[in-house]
Design a protein around this motif. Structure first.
Motif, short mmCIF file in Angstrom:
data_model
loop_
_atom_site.label_atom_id
_atom_site.label_comp_id
_atom_site.label_asym_id
_atom_site.label_seq_id
_atom_site.Cartn_x
_atom_site.Cartn_y
_atom_site.Cartn_z
N CYS A 208 0.58 -1.19 -0.08
CA CYS A 208 0.05 0.06 0.01
C CYS A 208 0.69 1.33 0.10
N GLU B 150 -7.92 -4.46 -7.07
CA GLU B 150 -8.75 -4.29 -5.93
C GLU B 150 -7.82 -3.74 -4.92
N ARG C 27 -9.17 -0.77 -2.51
CA ARG C 27 -10.15 -1.09 -1.68
C ARG C 27 -9.42 -1.88 -0.52
N TYR C 28 -8.44 -3.00 -0.81
CA TYR C 28 -7.82 -3.46 0.38
C TYR C 28 -7.17 -2.59 1.15
N LEU D 242 -9.47 -0.80 3.28
CA LEU D 242 -9.82 -1.38 4.63
C LEU D 242 -8.85 -1.59 5.45
N SER E 113 -12.72 -5.75 9.09
CA SER E 113 -12.13 -5.26 7.88
C SER E 113 -11.15 -5.91 7.69
N VAL F 214 -12.09 -9.13 5.43
CA VAL F 214 -12.45 -8.69 4.01
C VAL F 214 -11.25 -8.38 3.28
N ALA F 215 -10.37 -7.68 3.90
CA ALA F 215 -9.25 -7.35 2.84
C ALA F 215 -8.34 -8.66 2.85
N ASP F 216 -8.34 -9.55 3.94
CA ASP F 216 -7.64 -10.93 3.28
C ASP F 216 -8.30 -11.79 2.22
N GLN F 217 -9.76 -11.46 2.04
CA GLN F 217 -10.39 -12.14 0.87
C GLN F 217 -10.14 -11.44 -0.29
N ILE F 218 -9.84 -10.23 -0.24
CA ILE F 218 -9.59 -9.38 -1.56
C ILE F 218 -8.30 -9.70 -2.17
N LEU F 219 -7.24 -9.69 -1.31
CA LEU F 219 -5.77 -9.70 -1.61
C LEU F 219 -5.21 -10.93 -0.52
#
Length: 415
Positions: free
Chosen positions: A40, A62, A65-66, A69, A87, A90-95
């Motif tokens: 990031c 993504e 958004r990652y 979050l 949060s 969800v971030a772990d699911q995205i990346l």
């Protein structure tokens, strides 16, 4: 002060998108306050404001958004750890496969009171990227999770890496708390049985202590050694020299306890005398309240038992510590309370030392110095030796304490 090569940059960039009533500027501030993961990061404030480049969007659509979050979760840790945990999930699911969501999961679990879950999440993060725990706030949470799950040697190594960087923590109280935790953990190590020769003390991948950390000399025994007690005293002296905080009394009492256990009774007593002089107005107010309570009890014909309860309750108030979150050994709470009362209410101090010796403290490594202080108090009070009384169960919150002080509660709650 040399901060060491492990420090993350003071400002780490973060592409942001505002959501849920939180502005992009708020999240930039949150990013500046805590370490940001490398995925990031950007190179300047301007890059933060612009967000990811076209190439970054093409490579990882993504990513904004990652990162959003993760920044949101960091900001939520203090007042809404459940939301921070969500949060992170969800971030772990995205990346998937990055360390930062695991770090956030670990810190949220610790805030929710689950040190075991925190330790497991930290372990996952460190396997992915050992540098993911280098931010001082994260390193503090890692040290606490290790201490609370019984990994004392690893926890001590983390505190040694953290102490040289405590000026990067937000408040003077936070810095004092770190030093108290490190000191009590080192004191517990000094009283523990000697570790087997050659046993590892820190997990692979642990951050290296920065220059200036008060580490033990090379080749010194890992446990049960005077070096651990000297280290505790060094931490507490550092805390005492810093700006006065709400934990100043806890620091002074802990220093007196460590000095007494090291055999330096003169310096321990000097620290207690200084604390008594500083707290003289408060002690006078407590004595006045005690006299008023006795008078009220007599006027109400409440009898000797009620008067004794009133006096005990006020003695407990005089001994009350700001917090006990820093204790590595729960029964040390009784020892600290005894020291707090020695200069003002000798009878109550005697009761605390008796309870300490009747419980786990009497079977521990510091029983001899505790017994010496108890004997000195009894002689000063003009009484002969008395058998130690069995400790009674801890009273309910807000209830008056009996003469025989109760065993210390766990080290996680305030008195």
């Amino acid at each position: 002060m040399h901060l060491g090569s492990l420090l993350l940059p003071a400002l780490l960039a973060l592409p942001l998108t505002a959501h849920g009533g939180q502005s992009s500027g708020d999240l930039v501030a949150a990013a500046a306050a805590a370490g940001r993961p490398p995925e990031c990061s950007a190179r300047s404030r301007r890059a933060i404001a612009r967000g990811p480049s076209v190439w970054e969007r093409a490579r990882a659509p993504e990513l904004p958004r990652y990162c959003d979050l993760l920044a949101r979760g960091q900001a939520q840790l203090g007042d809404n750890p459940e939301a921070a945990r969500e949060s992170a999930r969800v971030a772990d699911q995205i990346l998937p496969g990055h360390a930062a969501p695991q770090v956030l999961l670990a810190r949220a679990a610790l805030a929710l009171g689950s040190a075991e879950d925190a330790a497991r999440a930290f372990d996952r993060a460190r396997r992915i990227d050992p540098r993911s725990v280098e931010d001082p706030h994260t390193l503090h949470d890692l040290a606490r999770s290790l201490a609370r799950t019984g990994k004392r040697d690893e926890a001590i190594a983390m505190y040694r890496a953290l102490v040289p960087r405590i000026d990067l923590l937000g408040t003077a109280d936070h810095r004092a708390l770190v030093l108290l935790e490190a000191a009590h953990l080192s004191m517990a190590a000094a009283g523990a049985p000697t570790a087997a020769a050659g046993a590892p003390t820190a997990a692979a991948g642990a951050p290296t202590a920065a220059a200036g950390a008060p580490t033990a000399a090379a080749g010194a025994p890992a446990a049960g050694a005077p070096a651990d007690l000297d280290e505790a005293i060094a931490y507490l002296r550092e805390a005492r020299q810093r700006t006065q905080t709400q934990l100043a009394r806890d620091v002074t009492l802990s220093l007196a306890l460590a000095l007494d256990r090291a055999g330096d009774k003169a310096q321990a007593d000097a620290a207690l005398e200084g604390e008594a002089a500083r707290a003289a107005p408060e002690a006078a107010r407590t004595r006045a309240e005690a006299a008023a309570a006795r008078a009220r009890a007599a006027d109400q014909h409440a009898g000797a038992a009620a008067r004794e309860h009133a006096a005990d309750h006020l003695a407990s108030a005089a001994a009350r510590l700001r917090t006990v979150d820093y204790l590595a050994v729960p029964e040390d709470r009784l020892a600290l309370e005894a020291l707090a009362l020695e200069r003002t209410t000798a009878a109550a101090a005697i009761a605390r030392w008796e309870a300490y010796l009747a419980g786990a403290g009497g079977q521990g490594p510091w029983a001899a110095p505790a017994r010496a202080r108890l004997d000195a108090l009894r002689k000063g009070a003009g009484g002969g030796p008395r058998p130690a009384r069995a400790a009674s169960p801890a009273p309910a919150a807000g209830a008056p304490r009996s003469r025989a002080a109760s065993p210390a509660p766990g080290a996680g709650g305030a008195p």
